[in-house]
Design a protein around this motif. Structure first.
Motif, mmCIF file in Angstrom:
data_model
loop_
_atom_site.group_PDB
_atom_site.id
_atom_site.type_symbol
_atom_site.label_atom_id
_atom_site.label_comp_id
_atom_site.label_asym_id
_atom_site.label_seq_id
_atom_site.Cartn_x
_atom_site.Cartn_y
_atom_site.Cartn_z
ATOM 1 N N LYS A 71 4.982 -1.310 -8.793
ATOM 2 C CA LYS A 71 5.281 0.115 -8.609
ATOM 3 C C LYS A 71 6.301 0.351 -7.495
ATOM 4 O O LYS A 71 6.987 1.370 -7.476
ATOM 5 C CB LYS A 71 4.002 0.885 -8.299
ATOM 6 N N SER A 72 6.385 -0.607 -6.577
ATOM 7 C CA SER A 72 7.335 -0.458 -5.469
ATOM 8 C C SER A 72 8.766 -0.821 -5.875
ATOM 9 O O SER A 72 9.680 -0.750 -5.052
ATOM 10 C CB SER A 72 6.913 -1.344 -4.291
ATOM 11 N N GLY A 73 8.932 -1.230 -7.118
ATOM 12 C CA GLY A 73 10.256 -1.625 -7.589
ATOM 13 C C GLY A 73 10.513 -3.105 -7.470
ATOM 14 O O GLY A 73 11.671 -3.545 -7.466
ATOM 15 N N GLY A 74 9.452 -3.904 -7.390
ATOM 16 C CA GLY A 74 9.587 -5.346 -7.229
ATOM 17 C C GLY A 74 10.501 -5.970 -8.269
ATOM 18 O O GLY A 74 10.422 -5.638 -9.451
ATOM 19 N N ARG A 75 11.351 -6.870 -7.807
ATOM 20 C CA ARG A 75 12.339 -7.498 -8.695
ATOM 21 C C ARG A 75 11.887 -8.866 -9.190
ATOM 22 O O ARG A 75 12.586 -9.509 -9.985
ATOM 23 C CB ARG A 75 13.670 -7.649 -7.961
ATOM 24 N N THR A 76 10.761 -9.324 -8.696
ATOM 25 C CA THR A 76 10.257 -10.644 -9.067
ATOM 26 C C THR A 76 8.770 -10.502 -9.387
ATOM 27 O O THR A 76 8.218 -9.396 -9.356
ATOM 28 C CB THR A 76 10.440 -11.637 -7.906
ATOM 29 N N SER A 77 8.141 -11.615 -9.673
ATOM 30 C CA SER A 77 6.689 -11.614 -9.854
ATOM 31 C C SER A 77 6.031 -11.973 -8.528
ATOM 32 O O SER A 77 6.463 -12.907 -7.847
ATOM 33 C CB SER A 77 6.289 -12.631 -10.921
ATOM 34 N N LEU A 78 5.002 -11.251 -8.150
ATOM 35 C CA LEU A 78 4.319 -11.556 -6.894
ATOM 36 C C LEU A 78 3.790 -12.985 -6.904
ATOM 37 O O LEU A 78 3.719 -13.635 -5.857
ATOM 38 C CB LEU A 78 3.176 -10.558 -6.659
ATOM 39 N N ARG B 56 0.851 -1.195 0.000
ATOM 40 C CA ARG B 56 0.000 0.000 0.000
ATOM 41 C C ARG B 56 0.884 1.242 0.000
ATOM 42 O O ARG B 56 1.845 1.334 0.751
ATOM 43 C CB ARG B 56 -0.881 -0.010 1.247
ATOM 44 N N ASP B 57 0.550 2.211 -0.851
ATOM 45 C CA ASP B 57 1.400 3.388 -1.086
ATOM 46 C C ASP B 57 2.763 2.907 -1.586
ATOM 47 O O ASP B 57 3.760 2.934 -0.858
ATOM 48 C CB ASP B 57 1.559 4.244 0.171
ATOM 49 N N PRO B 58 2.836 2.447 -2.833
ATOM 50 C CA PRO B 58 4.067 1.824 -3.342
ATOM 51 C C PRO B 58 5.304 2.701 -3.201
ATOM 52 O O PRO B 58 6.414 2.177 -3.024
ATOM 53 C CB PRO B 58 3.737 1.569 -4.824
ATOM 54 N N ALA B 59 5.137 4.025 -3.258
ATOM 55 C CA ALA B 59 6.302 4.906 -3.144
ATOM 56 C C ALA B 59 6.988 4.760 -1.787
ATOM 57 O O ALA B 59 8.206 4.942 -1.668
ATOM 58 C CB ALA B 59 5.885 6.363 -3.378
ATOM 59 N N TYR B 60 6.210 4.428 -0.766
ATOM 60 C CA TYR B 60 6.795 4.190 0.561
ATOM 61 C C TYR B 60 7.727 2.981 0.508
ATOM 62 O O TYR B 60 8.862 3.026 1.005
ATOM 63 C CB TYR B 60 5.668 3.971 1.577
#
Length: 278
Positions: free
Chosen positions: A168-175, A83-87
């Motif tokens: 959006k949070s910069g995830g490096r993998t697939s959820l 929640r709030d990916p920028a955080y």
């Protein structure tokens, strides 16, 4: 004697009900923001089909099995993963490089609700190679919420939003690497819980239980009155290691706390602070 307005009667009933909850069950909502607590108690009264808040008080005092249901109204259980990916991007890009220098880490998720933020941080730390050296402490006052958090099961119709936030949070993998779909549910991998301790803890009445490098308490203090907010910030101050980090909700602030001087802005736009040197 002049008549008492209905809203004044309700205010008296609320005060008595909150005192009864504290005396009977040791759950202390007396310093939660009154407008919010009133709205939730009125929703509970309607849900249980009771004529008054006094009737609600009588029911919960004499029927302990009703307590978890009432706690469901009094504790906010609305969240989502990342929640709030920028955080979470700020944690990933600006906080974790500092945490990487520690041989071991302790992270406290205060007010963890049904666990969405717990799994978000576990995944983030795993992606950044810090999971194995980190212990996560996920706390809440609602036992039903803690059970849900420990189960790690969410409706599949929520996963699209979770996935979007993760990207959006910069995830490096697939959820999808972290859960299996099963009968309309997403069941998150139990390996994400291997380093997580789920525990009851109240910001209202409980004390420091460890020294943390990161505390994330988001959208919890917004429901507290000013003195209780101040107590919570003091608890976080005393729980943080030197130069440790604190993240709070986007609508929350340390500005009015008497403990504000113990913190320096770190990523101010995302409400991330750093504990100053004592």
């Amino acid at each position: 004697m002049s008549p008492v307005a209905p809203h004044e009667v309700e205010d008296i009933e609320i005060q008595l009900l909150l005192e009864a909850l504290f005396q009977r069950y040791h759950y202390d909502f007396r310093h939660y923001a009154r407008a919010s607590i009133k709205r939730r108690l009125l929703q509970a009264r309607t849900h249980f089909g009771l004529p008054s808040l006094t009737a609600l008080q009588e029911r919960v005092l004499h029927d302990p099995e009703m307590l978890p249901q009432l706690l469901g109204f009094l504790t906010v259980q609305v969240s989502e993963m990342f929640r709030d990916p920028a955080y979470f991007r700020a944690l990933r890009e600006q906080v974790l490089p500092h945490l990487r220098t520690y041989p071991s880490l302790k992270v406290w998720i205060a007010g963890c609700s049904a666990g969405e933020e717990v799994y978000s941080l576990a995944i983030l730390f795993r992606e950044e190679g810090l999971f194995d050296r980190t212990m996560f402490y996920a706390t809440d006052i609602n036992p039903d919420a803690l059970r849900a958090a420990e189960a790690g099961v969410y409706s599949l119709d929520r996963i699209r939003k979770f996935t979007e936030n993760h990207q959006k949070s910069g995830g490096r993998t697939s959820l999808s690497d972290y859960y299996t779909a099963d009968y309309g549910r997403a069941v998150f991998d139990k390996s994400l819980r291997t380093n997580v301790v789920f525990s009851d803890h109240s910001l209202v009445s409980d004390a420091v239980f460890g020294e943390m490098q990161l505390i994330s308490c988001r959208n919890v203090m917004i429901y507290f009155d000013r003195p209780l907010q101040d107590r919570a910030v003091g608890l976080f101050k005393d729980s943080l290691a030197r130069n440790g980090f604190l993240g709070i909700g986007s609508k929350e602030s340390l500005r009015f706390s008497r403990h504000a001087g113990a913190f320096a802005d770190f990523v101010p736009e995302e409400k991330i602070y750093r504990r100053r040197e004592p």
